[in-house]
Scaffold this motif. Structure first.
Motif, PDB file in Angstrom:
ATOM      1  N   UNK A 197       0.841  -1.189   0.000  1.00  0.00           N
ATOM      2  CA  UNK A 197       0.000   0.000   0.000  1.00  0.00           C
ATOM      3  C   UNK A 197       0.878   1.241   0.000  1.00  0.00           C
ATOM      4  N   UNK A 198       0.345   2.313  -0.564  1.00  0.00           N
ATOM      5  CA  UNK A 198       1.027   3.606  -0.559  1.00  0.00           C
ATOM      6  C   UNK A 198       0.263   4.531   0.372  1.00  0.00           C
ATOM      7  N   UNK A 199       0.780   4.823   1.568  1.00  0.00           N
ATOM      8  CA  UNK A 199       0.043   5.662   2.520  1.00  0.00           C
ATOM      9  C   UNK A 199      -0.130   7.088   2.006  1.00  0.00           C
ATOM     10  N   UNK A 200      -1.264   7.692   2.350  1.00  0.00           N
ATOM     11  CA  UNK A 200      -1.508   9.109   2.096  1.00  0.00           C
ATOM     12  C   UNK A 200      -1.386   9.829   3.428  1.00  0.00           C
ATOM     13  N   UNK A 201      -0.294  10.540   3.607  1.00  0.00           N
ATOM     14  CA  UNK A 201      -0.006  11.185   4.895  1.00  0.00           C
ATOM     15  C   UNK A 201      -0.041  10.156   6.023  1.00  0.00           C
ATOM     16  N   UNK A 202       0.464   8.950   5.696  1.00  0.00           N
ATOM     17  CA  UNK A 202       0.518   7.883   6.675  1.00  0.00           C
ATOM     18  C   UNK A 202      -0.707   7.006   6.744  1.00  0.00           C
ATOM     19  N   UNK A 203      -1.801   7.393   6.092  1.00  0.00           N
ATOM     20  CA  UNK A 203      -3.075   6.678   6.213  1.00  0.00           C
ATOM     21  C   UNK A 203      -3.227   5.665   5.084  1.00  0.00           C
ATOM     22  N   UNK A 204      -3.619   4.447   5.428  1.00  0.00           N
ATOM     23  CA  UNK A 204      -3.893   3.406   4.451  1.00  0.00           C
ATOM     24  C   UNK A 204      -5.263   2.813   4.723  1.00  0.00           C
ATOM     25  N   UNK A 205      -5.850   2.235   3.696  1.00  0.00           N
ATOM     26  CA  UNK A 205      -7.145   1.566   3.828  1.00  0.00           C
ATOM     27  C   UNK A 205      -7.141   0.365   2.903  1.00  0.00           C
ATOM     28  N   UNK A 206      -7.518  -0.804   3.415  1.00  0.00           N
ATOM     29  CA  UNK A 206      -7.470  -2.014   2.599  1.00  0.00           C
ATOM     30  C   UNK A 206      -8.492  -3.021   3.104  1.00  0.00           C
ATOM     31  N   UNK A 207      -8.732  -4.018   2.289  1.00  0.00           N
ATOM     32  CA  UNK A 207      -9.573  -5.140   2.668  1.00  0.00           C
ATOM     33  C   UNK A 207      -8.685  -6.356   2.885  1.00  0.00           C
ATOM     34  N   UNK A 208      -8.882  -7.024   3.981  1.00  0.00           N
ATOM     35  CA  UNK A 208      -8.136  -8.239   4.287  1.00  0.00           C
ATOM     36  C   UNK A 208      -9.006  -9.430   3.906  1.00  0.00           C
ATOM     37  N   UNK A 209      -8.477 -10.295   3.059  1.00  0.00           N
ATOM     38  CA  UNK A 209      -9.223 -11.462   2.616  1.00  0.00           C
ATOM     39  C   UNK A 209     -10.114 -11.216   1.428  1.00  0.00           C
ATOM     40  N   UNK A 210      -9.819 -10.162   0.628  1.00  0.00           N
ATOM     41  CA  UNK A 210     -10.674  -9.842  -0.516  1.00  0.00           C
ATOM     42  C   UNK A 210     -10.217 -10.497  -1.811  1.00  0.00           C
ATOM     43  N   UNK A 211      -9.103 -11.196  -1.770  1.00  0.00           N
ATOM     44  CA  UNK A 211      -8.636 -11.893  -2.971  1.00  0.00           C
ATOM     45  C   UNK A 211      -9.496 -13.131  -3.183  1.00  0.00           C
ATOM     46  N   UNK A 212     -10.186 -13.255  -4.336  1.00  0.00           N
ATOM     47  CA  UNK A 212     -11.073 -14.413  -4.553  1.00  0.00           C
ATOM     48  C   UNK A 212     -10.363 -15.752  -4.400  1.00  0.00           C
ATOM     49  N   UNK A 213      -9.067 -15.765  -4.669  1.00  0.00           N
ATOM     50  CA  UNK A 213      -8.319 -17.003  -4.530  1.00  0.00           C
ATOM     51  C   UNK A 213      -7.703 -17.185  -3.163  1.00  0.00           C
ATOM     52  N   UNK A 214      -7.957 -16.234  -2.250  1.00  0.00           N
ATOM     53  CA  UNK A 214      -7.333 -16.306  -0.927  1.00  0.00           C
ATOM     54  C   UNK A 214      -8.285 -15.740   0.119  1.00  0.00           C
ATOM     55  N   UNK A 215      -9.470 -16.359   0.241  1.00  0.00           N
ATOM     56  CA  UNK A 215     -10.476 -15.895   1.184  1.00  0.00           C
ATOM     57  C   UNK A 215     -10.153 -16.372   2.597  1.00  0.00           C
ATOM     58  N   UNK A 216     -10.685 -15.641   3.584  1.00  0.00           N
ATOM     59  CA  UNK A 216     -10.543 -16.090   4.966  1.00  0.00           C
ATOM     60  C   UNK A 216     -11.420 -17.321   5.164  1.00  0.00           C
ATOM     61  N   UNK A 217     -10.859 -18.451   5.522  1.00  0.00           N
ATOM     62  CA  UNK A 217     -11.670 -19.669   5.676  1.00  0.00           C
ATOM     63  C   UNK A 217     -12.695 -19.507   6.795  1.00  0.00           C
ATOM     64  N   UNK A 218     -13.956 -19.782   6.496  1.00  0.00           N
ATOM     65  CA  UNK A 218     -14.992 -19.651   7.520  1.00  0.00           C
ATOM     66  C   UNK A 218     -14.843 -20.687   8.629  1.00  0.00           C
ATOM     67  N   UNK A 219     -14.111 -21.766   8.347  1.00  0.00           N
ATOM     68  CA  UNK A 219     -13.966 -22.831   9.333  1.00  0.00           C
ATOM     69  C   UNK A 219     -13.200 -22.386  10.568  1.00  0.00           C
ATOM     70  N   UNK A 220     -12.425 -21.308  10.459  1.00  0.00           N
ATOM     71  CA  UNK A 220     -11.637 -20.898  11.617  1.00  0.00           C
ATOM     72  C   UNK A 220     -12.510 -20.367  12.748  1.00  0.00           C
ATOM     73  N   UNK A 221     -13.783 -20.020  12.441  1.00  0.00           N
ATOM     74  CA  UNK A 221     -14.678 -19.502  13.480  1.00  0.00           C
ATOM     75  C   UNK A 221     -15.550 -20.602  14.101  1.00  0.00           C
ATOM     76  N   UNK A 222     -15.502 -21.823  13.541  1.00  0.00           N
ATOM     77  CA  UNK A 222     -16.472 -22.848  13.915  1.00  0.00           C
ATOM     78  C   UNK A 222     -16.428 -23.217  15.390  1.00  0.00           C
TER      79      UNK A 222
END
Length: 587
Positions: free
Chosen positions: A142-167
């Protein structure tokens, strides 16, 4: 093949076969009141068509639904089973499957990062040691704007957060690496509906919302990054957070959008009111309004920068000419905090009227306004820092303006504490009848240059012509204040009537101060020195004195005062006790 699955009551069942052939579905249900099962439905699936079935289930009667798929059909692509009716009415909407992560990144000196930074996220089963879960690892540059960044974690269709970790329902932990530095300890993730909130952190982040709802409690100092995590859902009952990106123009658009959303809020289910307010939270970043304006038109909707370092929240633009500003306010009861607002207009000149563009452009006499820890900037040639020639009747604390700020050529009737202005500020060339504490300005401020200083002034500092000086009126109460030449009702121009009729305690002025005349006037002048002066110090020609004319001191009282050459009036029989004139006791 044959596969079975029992789904609990109250959860939407959506069976999707990604190119997995299915021949038939067998659907059964089990009574939650007994172990018996009702007959199953067997639904054949023909090639080249989808099979969708809608069923009516009683929420009270059935605890689980069983789905069985058997065999294969070659051309079948997708099968969906949807529960409807009474049971579906109680089913909540699907939870998002990504984390929305916002952060402010700073180096070890606390300076915002501005170069490409790598963030790596993983989810663990323990606060220390332990094992990563779901083989999930998300890396973002990421390229911060005055230090600020914004992103989505787990938004890659090939690398989703597995729902099983919450089971299992056990606590999960988010680990963050910033440029190879791992924050320690990890952040505990605790479910709350669709939200992520961080209480405190000594890390490099200032974060917001999540998928499946996460609460981050603490995080420690990374070796190369330090900062404060503040995460909240982007919209709440009583606030809206402005989405910040690396694009200042987009941020300006987002700022206006966030304000519009906040106007529609009903905190706690009640209409907006003085005790039921909405807040627009401005995250650190740059907000380019271009030629647009943020128009604050709704009472009880406040605009607050997240960082108390007001330069972190930088709102700027060129304005669109006369009658406009970068931040324009028509609503009276609003609060504005922790912002730097600048009008960058560099051409077009000024008409020297109330319609000239300004960084802060309020309507007059907005008594409910509270402005705290803000700075307003402009070049003073093509725009003003704050609108001129109007009344400032609100409450202003730790605020900074430029030339002709805070009621210059107008009225400063509000409460000003720890504020700064330039030339002719705080009712300069106008009226300063408010309350001023620990304020600072320069020439002709605080009702100077023919204006009136009739308010209360404590520990304030001005220069030449301040506090009703340069032919003005100083009729207020002045304590521990400092002015320059012709300050406190002194006369610097012919044709003006100067009046020092207030109460002055432990104040300091220059030549011609306290109703004095610093030079030889051209034409008739009138000087009245009828106030009470205690423990004050003036320069030459002060306290009603002058090089060619003496002021009228009738009714004046001078106690423990010290003046220079030709000080103190010679007419009007004032009361003078324990004073010093030009180094000698007076009278």
């Amino acid at each position: 093949m044959v596969k079975e699955e029992w789904r609990r009551r109250g959860i939407l069942i959506s069976v999707v076969f990604f190119r997995v052939p299915v021949c038939s579905l067998e659907i059964a249900w089990r009574s939650w009141q007994s172990a018996s099962r009702a007959p199953a439905f067997l639904i054949p699936c023909s090639a080249r068509r989808r099979c969708v079935v809608g069923l009516q289930f009683s929420r009270k009667e059935y605890e689980t639904v069983k789905i069985t798929w058997i065999g294969a059909c070659r051309s079948f692509a997708t099968t969906a089973l949807i529960l409807t009716g009474a049971m579906a009415a109680a089913i909540p909407p699907p939870v998002p499957l990504v984390l929305n992560y916002q952060a402010k990144l700073t180096d070890t000196n606390g300076l915002p990062l501005s170069t490409t930074t790598t963030l790596i996220f993983s989810i663990w089963d323990a606060p220390v040691s332990g094992s990563p879960l779901g083989a999930f690892l998300d890396a973002d540059d990421v390229l911060p704007a005055n230090g600020v960044v914004s992103m989505l974690v787990g938004d890659d269709p090939g690398n989703l957060i597995p729902t099983s970790i919450w089971d299992s329902g056990a606590t999960r932990w988010l680990e963050v690496q910033v440029n190879g530095n791992t924050l320690s300890p990890r952040t505990a993730l605790v479910s709350v509906p669709y939200a992520m909130r961080a209480n405190s952190a000594n890390s490099a982040v200032s974060a917001t919302v999540a998928t499946n709802a996460v609460h981050a409690s603490t995080a420690d100092l990374a070796s190369s990054v330090t900062g404060l995590v503040k995460s909240l859902p982007m919209d709440g009952q009583a606030y809206v957070i402005v989405e910040v990106t690396a694009d200042p123009v987009q941020n300006g658009i987002n700022l206006v959008t966030a304000y519009n959303r906040a106007e529609a809020l009903t905190p706690h289910g009640q209409p907006l009111s003085a005790r039921n307010r909405a807040m627009v939270v401005v995250l650190p970043g740059q907000y380019d309004m271009t030629t647009g304006t943020l128009l604050m038109i709704t009472n009880y909707v406040d605009l607050v920068g997240l960082s108390t370092a007001r330069t972190d929240q930088y709102i700027f633009g060129e304005s669109s000419g006369q009658g406009t500003g970068i931040l324009r306010q028509t609503a009276s009861d609003v609060r504005i905090e922790n912002l730097l607002v600048e009008c960058t207009r560099s051409s077009g000149g000024l008409t020297f009227s109330a319609s000239d563009p300004a960084a802060y452009f309020p309507d007059g006499a907005l008594a409910g306004t509270v402005v705290t820890n803000c700075e307003f900037r402009a070049d003073g040639t093509n725009a003003y820092s704050t609108r001129r020639a109007v009344e400032y009747s609100g409450t202003y604390t730790n605020c900074t303006g430029g030339r002709i700020a805070w009621g210059g050529f107008g009225t400063a009737s509000g409460i000003f504490t720890d504020c700064i202005g330039g030339t002719a500020s705080f009712g300069g060339l106008g009226i300063a009848n408010g309350v001023f504490k620990n304020c600072t300005a320069i020439d002709n401020s605080f009702g100077g240059l023919g204006g009136t200083a009739s308010g209360t002034f404590q520990n304030c500092t001005g220069t030449g012509g301040s506090f009703g000086g340069s032919g003005g009126t100083a009729s207020g109460n002045f304590t521990n204040c400092t002015g320059g030449t012709d300050a406190f009702g002194g006369l610097g121009f012919s044709g003006f009537a100067s009046n020092a009729s207030g109460t002055f305690t432990n104040c300091v002025g220059g030549s011609g101060a306290f109703g004095g005349i610093s030079g030889i006037p051209i034409g008739p002048v009138t000087v009245t020195v009828s106030g009470t002066f205690s423990g004050c110090i003036g320069g030459s020609y002060s306290f009603g004195g002058g090089p060619a004319i003496s002021g009228n001191g009738a009714g004046g009282k001078f106690l423990y005062c010290n003046g220079g050459t030709s000080s103190f009036t010679a007419t009007g029989a004032p009361l003078a006790l324990y004073c010093v004139k030009n180094g000698a006791a007076y009278p």
